[in-house]
Every structure is written in structure tokens, then in C-alpha cells.
Design a protein around this motif. Structure first.
Motif, short mmCIF file in Angstrom:
data_model
loop_
_atom_site.label_atom_id
_atom_site.label_comp_id
_atom_site.label_asym_id
_atom_site.label_seq_id
_atom_site.Cartn_x
_atom_site.Cartn_y
_atom_site.Cartn_z
N SER A 174 0.84 -1.20 0.00
CA SER A 174 0.00 0.00 0.00
C SER A 174 0.87 1.24 0.00
CB SER A 174 -0.91 0.01 1.23
OG SER A 174 -1.69 -1.15 1.28
N LEU A 175 1.88 1.24 0.83
CA LEU A 175 2.76 2.40 0.94
C LEU A 175 3.43 2.70 -0.40
CD1 LEU A 175 5.06 3.27 3.86
CD2 LEU A 175 5.93 3.44 1.56
N GLU A 220 -1.87 8.27 2.23
CA GLU A 220 -3.23 8.11 1.73
C GLU A 220 -3.97 9.44 1.72
OE1 GLU A 220 -6.62 4.79 2.65
OE2 GLU A 220 -5.57 5.73 4.30
N SER A 221 -3.83 10.18 2.79
CA SER A 221 -4.55 11.44 2.84
C SER A 221 -3.91 12.46 1.90
CB SER A 221 -4.63 11.95 4.28
OG SER A 221 -3.49 12.68 4.62
N GLN A 222 -2.60 12.38 1.73
CA GLN A 222 -1.95 13.27 0.76
C GLN A 222 -2.42 12.99 -0.65
OE1 GLN A 222 2.30 13.56 0.93
NE2 GLN A 222 2.32 13.86 3.15
N LEU A 223 -2.55 11.71 -0.95
CA LEU A 223 -2.99 11.35 -2.30
C LEU A 223 -4.43 11.79 -2.52
CD1 LEU A 223 -2.44 9.94 -4.97
CD2 LEU A 223 -3.21 7.81 -3.94
N ARG A 224 -5.24 11.64 -1.50
CA ARG A 224 -6.63 12.05 -1.62
C ARG A 224 -6.70 13.54 -1.94
NH1 ARG A 224 -8.84 11.01 3.49
NH2 ARG A 224 -8.29 8.83 3.16
N ASP A 225 -5.88 14.31 -1.26
CA ASP A 225 -5.86 15.75 -1.52
C ASP A 225 -5.42 16.04 -2.96
OD1 ASP A 225 -6.61 16.04 1.06
OD2 ASP A 225 -4.66 16.67 1.82
N ALA A 226 -4.39 15.33 -3.38
CA ALA A 226 -3.87 15.57 -4.73
C ALA A 226 -4.91 15.16 -5.78
CB ALA A 226 -2.57 14.79 -4.93
N SER A 229 -15.69 -2.31 4.50
CA SER A 229 -16.42 -1.28 5.20
C SER A 229 -16.07 0.05 4.58
CB SER A 229 -16.03 -1.29 6.67
OG SER A 229 -16.15 -0.01 7.20
N PRO A 230 -17.07 0.88 4.29
CA PRO A 230 -16.78 2.18 3.70
C PRO A 230 -15.96 3.05 4.66
CG PRO A 230 -19.15 1.86 4.00
CD PRO A 230 -18.48 0.64 4.52
N SER A 231 -15.98 2.70 5.90
CA SER A 231 -15.25 3.52 6.86
C SER A 231 -13.78 3.12 6.92
CB SER A 231 -15.86 3.37 8.25
OG SER A 231 -15.72 2.03 8.66
N CYS A 232 -13.44 2.02 6.27
CA CYS A 232 -12.05 1.59 6.29
C CYS A 232 -11.20 2.62 5.57
CB CYS A 232 -11.91 0.24 5.60
SG CYS A 232 -10.21 -0.17 5.27
N PRO A 233 -10.20 3.16 6.25
CA PRO A 233 -9.44 4.23 5.64
C PRO A 233 -8.72 3.82 4.37
CG PRO A 233 -8.40 3.48 7.67
CD PRO A 233 -9.74 2.81 7.56
N GLU A 234 -8.34 2.56 4.28
CA GLU A 234 -7.57 2.14 3.13
C GLU A 234 -8.41 2.08 1.86
OE1 GLU A 234 -5.05 0.96 6.43
OE2 GLU A 234 -7.16 0.67 6.03
N ALA A 260 10.64 -0.51 12.46
CA ALA A 260 10.16 -1.76 11.87
C ALA A 260 8.73 -2.11 12.28
CB ALA A 260 11.09 -2.91 12.24
N SER A 261 8.16 -1.40 13.21
CA SER A 261 6.87 -1.86 13.72
C SER A 261 5.74 -1.65 12.72
CB SER A 261 6.53 -1.16 15.04
OG SER A 261 6.05 0.13 14.78
N PHE A 262 4.74 -2.47 12.84
CA PHE A 262 3.55 -2.38 12.00
C PHE A 262 2.92 -1.00 12.17
CE2 PHE A 262 -0.96 -3.20 11.11
CZ PHE A 262 -0.87 -3.90 9.91
N GLY A 263 2.89 -0.52 13.39
CA GLY A 263 2.28 0.77 13.67
C GLY A 263 2.95 1.91 12.92
N TYR A 264 4.25 1.87 12.83
CA TYR A 264 4.98 2.91 12.10
C TYR A 264 4.59 2.88 10.63
CZ TYR A 264 8.81 5.58 10.08
OH TYR A 264 9.53 6.50 9.38
N MET A 265 4.61 1.67 10.09
CA MET A 265 4.26 1.50 8.69
C MET A 265 2.85 2.02 8.42
SD MET A 265 5.87 0.21 6.18
CE MET A 265 6.07 -1.06 4.94
N ARG A 266 1.95 1.69 9.29
CA ARG A 266 0.57 2.09 9.09
C ARG A 266 0.42 3.60 9.16
NH1 ARG A 266 -3.54 -0.97 12.66
NH2 ARG A 266 -2.20 -0.10 14.24
N LEU A 267 1.16 4.20 10.05
CA LEU A 267 1.13 5.65 10.19
C LEU A 267 1.53 6.33 8.88
CD1 LEU A 267 0.47 6.99 12.95
CD2 LEU A 267 2.88 7.63 13.06
N VAL A 268 2.62 5.84 8.30
CA VAL A 268 3.10 6.43 7.04
C VAL A 268 2.07 6.20 5.94
CG1 VAL A 268 4.93 6.40 5.31
CG2 VAL A 268 5.50 6.12 7.72
#
Lengths: 141, 260
Positions: free
Chosen positions: A106-107, B135-141, B216-221, B122-130
Motif C-alpha cells: 500500500s505504501l 493516503e490522505s496526501q494522495l486524496r488531496d492531490a 467497510s466504507p469507513s475503512c481508511p484504506e 520496523a513496527s507495524f504501527g509505524y508502517m501504518r502511520l506512514v
């Protein structure tokens, strides 16, 4: 392969992506194995096990049940029983998004798209644009 | 081992699979069976492989069985003192009672820095944050370009009908392919002309996510992809739906992340 159980148990105390009591049947008859949340996902509150979710396959088995199997032995399935079809879909969706490889792809996808649209590499702002894991070449074609 | 089970076979398989490693190298380690509680001596030199949030160690580079696994979630990575002063050491610490830190040492300062950087991110959380940020940057663009592109795509998409059921999920996962150019225009053309391949994507790749049709439509991805869907127009959606029903009614086919 050595691993520290206490580290895995500590992981189970982190915020859960999804938590519920599900019926579970491991690949071996009668083996009571874990349910899961998160990237590698232990059962709360008293973890008995965890499943690494990289390269797993989540399959609906019946209206309110699903299974998880892994590449090296697709016939070896972990079966889960949910309370409802809705809950089953919720879990299947969450599990499919739970792998690190999914996040990585995804990234790279977003990075590529943004770069095409704006001409700028969005990862530069984080100082991680050079990291091998975010390069297109890192993806298996 | 004992009470806390892990699907070790799958983990070991993943360790040796062809999925990309995020960092590799030799490190000195002071853990392991029979190791004294306090690190001493020169430790043991092992081959380490970081894959996602999993750090594996091996006896040697060629070894086919991982010696150990550390799941890099909920831990911190910091510089540390090694028992041997010339080593470039660092420690992985877990904030849990009774858990000793993993003391590791690189051969030089550059390797030390690279390892600390890689492990601490390396954590999943870091990856997800990025991912969420991008995702939101792309949405804006997208937002600023959406309208002008809409008309031209629709024109292309309207007369482009797949002649045979294409085995790939139309369009979407192609965006994850290493293809240098996968603008929506190209996706439409590709979908109509190129044969589908088989590959790994079904195994928990994004493709399996997109093939999972009850998002789910609410899923951010999913928000961006649903937008993309709409751009393809209703007709394409319908075709896809029918195709999916056929495919999933018979047998699940593997999808491929095609190369360029």
C-alpha cells in the motif's frame, strides 16, 4: 527457533485491532490454539498463542466461519467460528489488511501515485525515501 | 517454549521465503541457549535478517533454519555498551517484566546506525502511520485533478470491453505493481489487452484485499479505491461484478502483480 514468550505476551497487551471470542479449531484435531488481532495477533486477555499473518490466506468456509491457511501447507487450516455473518466479514477484512506485506505494498502504491501526480517524493518529508523496504525494486514482480 | 504458541512452521517458512528482507547483516549476539544472564565475552556472530517487524537470526548466511525470532512490536532500540569495548552495540528492550534486552553489536558505526534505524522503524504501527499519511496526501492531490480527468477516462472506459474474463482484478491492484506508469488510462487499456498472470498476491497481498468485496466504507484504506472505482464508471463496475461472480463461483485464481 527460539522466541521469548514474554515478549509475545507483552504484544497482546497493546491496543487490539479487533477483539472477540471466536470458536477456534487448529489444524490438528482438538488442539486449542489462538485467536488473533493485529499484525501478529494474540488472544486477550490471557494469551495462549499467536499467528503470524504474513502470506496467509483467509477463506470463508461457511456463512459465519472462516479459515486461515499458510503458503507452505494450504491444506493445514485454522478454523474460526463467528457469531454472525457480519462478524465473520469484519474479521476476514481485518485479517486481510493485517499483514506487513500488505502495508508495504500500500505504501509503495501511494508513494508512486503521489510522485506521479505532484512530481515530489512524499517520503522525503519523513527522511525515509532511501529505505530499501520502500523501493519499488523491493517488490517482487 | 511452552504455553504461548506460535505458528512456527509458517514463521520459519516466511523467514526463508523470497519476500524482500528489509535489512540483513552479521551481528554479534550475547543471547541464546546457555548464555549467562549478564552478557560477557565476545558473544556469537550470527546472520540477522529483518523482514517487516520480524528479526530473525541464523547460524550463517546459508543456514536454512532460523535460530531465533524477535517480534519488533512494543519495543525500543537504543545504543548500548557491549562487554567488548570495540563493538558497536545496541539493545532491543521490551517494557515487560522479566524480559531481558537483546544485546547486539555491529562491526562498525555505519552498520550500527543502519541497524538501529531499521529496527526502530520496523513496527507495524509505524508502517501504518506512514501509509495513512500518504493516503490522505494522495486524496488531496486527487481531489484537485479528479474533475478534469473524469471526462476523458469515462470516454476510454466506455468502449473498452474485456472480451474474455480477465483473471486479474481489474485495475486496482495493478497500481501496486512495479510498473513505472500505471495511470488510470493505462490501467483501462491493460485490462483489456494483457493476459493475466499468476502469482503471490492472493497470499495476503493488497489484491486479496481488493478482491474482498465487502469492505467497510469507513475503512481508511478503501476510500481512495472506491473513488477510483467510480471513475471507471458504472458500466465497468457491472462488468467487474459479473466477472467476479463467475470467477468466485468456480475456483479462486491466483492474481499476479505484473512486472512492467
Amino acid at each position: 527457533m527460539r522466541y521469548n514468550e514474554k515478549e509475545l505476551q507483552a504484544l497482546s497487551r497493546q491496543p487490539a485491532e479487533l477483539a472477540a471470542e471466536l470458536g477456534m479449531r487448529g489444524p490438528k484435531k482438538g488442539s486449542g490454539e489462538p485467536a488473533l488481532t493485529g499484525p501478529l495477533a494474540p488472544l486477550c486477555p490471557q494469551p495462549v498463542g499467536a499467528l503470524l499473518l504474513e502470506r496467509c490466506r483467509v477463506t470463508q468456509e461457511e456463512p459465519s466461519g472462516f479459515s486461515i491457511s499458510f503458503m507452505e501447507d494450504p491444506e493445514r487450516k485454522y478454523h474460526f467460528q463467528c457469531c454472525s455473518e457480519e462478524q465473520c466479514q469484519e474479521w476476514m477484512g481485518a485479517l486481510r489488511r493485517a499483514s506487513y506485506e500488505f502495508m508495504r505494498r500500500s505504501l509503495i502504491f501511494y508513494r508512486n501515485e503521489i510522485q506521479k501526480m505532484t512530481g515530489k517524493d512524499p517520503l522525503e518529508q519523513f527522511g525515509i525515501s532511501e529505505e530499501a523496504r520502500f523501493q519499488l525494486g523491493g517488490l517482487k514482480a | 517454549m511452552g504455553a504461548m504458541k506460535l505458528n512456527e512452521r509458517s514463521v520459519a517458512h516466511y523467514a526463508l521465503s523470497d519476500s524482500p528482507a528489509d535489512h540483513t547483516g552479521f551481528l554479534r549476539t550475547w543471547g541464546g541457549p546457555g548464555a549467562p544472564p549478564t552478557p560477557s565475552g565476545t558473544g556469537r556472530r550470527c546472520w540477522f535478517v529483518l523482514k517487516g517487524n520480524l528479526l530473525f537470526s541464523f547460524e550463517s548466511r546459508e543456514s536454512r533454519a532460523p535460530l531465533s525470532l524477535v517480534v519488533l512490536e512494543g519495543c525500543t532500540v537504543e545504543l548500548a555498551e557491549a562487554p567488548v569495548s570495540e563493538e558497536f552495540a545496541f539493545a532491543i528492550r521490551f517494557d515487560a517484566p522479566g524480559v531481558r534486552p537483546h544485546l547486539l553489536a555491529a562491526d562498525g558505526p555505519a552498520a550500527q546506525e543502519a541497524w538501529v534505524k531499521a529496527l526502530s522503524r520496523a513496527s507495524f504501527g509505524y508502517m501504518r502511520l506512514v501509509v495513512r499519511e500518504l493516503e490522505s496526501q494522495l486524496r488531496d492531490a486527487r481531489h484537485s485533478l479528479a474533475l478534469q480527468r473524469h471526462s476523458s477516462w469515462k470516454a476510454t472506459g466506455g468502449h473498452c470491453k474485456p472480451q474474455a474474463p480477465d483473471r486479474r482484478s481489474p485495475g486496482l491492484e495493478n497500481g501496486h505493481s512495479p510498473s513505472k506508469d500505471c495511470s488510470p488510462m493505462d490501467l483501462v487499456e491493460e485490462r483489456c489487452s494483457r493476459p493475466a498472470g499468476r502469482g503471490l498476491a492472493e497470499w495476503q497481498g493488497p489484491a486479496s484485499h481488493f478482491l474482498g468485496r465487502r469492505q467497510s466504507p469507513s475503512c481508511p484504506e478503501t476510500s481512495y479505491f472506491s473513488t477510483l472505482h467510480n471513475w471507471y464508471g458504472e458500466e465497468i463496475m457491472e462488468l467487474r461484478q459479473r466477472w467476479l461472480q463467475r470467477v468466485w463461483g468456480s475456483q479462486p485464481e491466483r492474481e499476479k502483480q505484473d512486472g512492467p
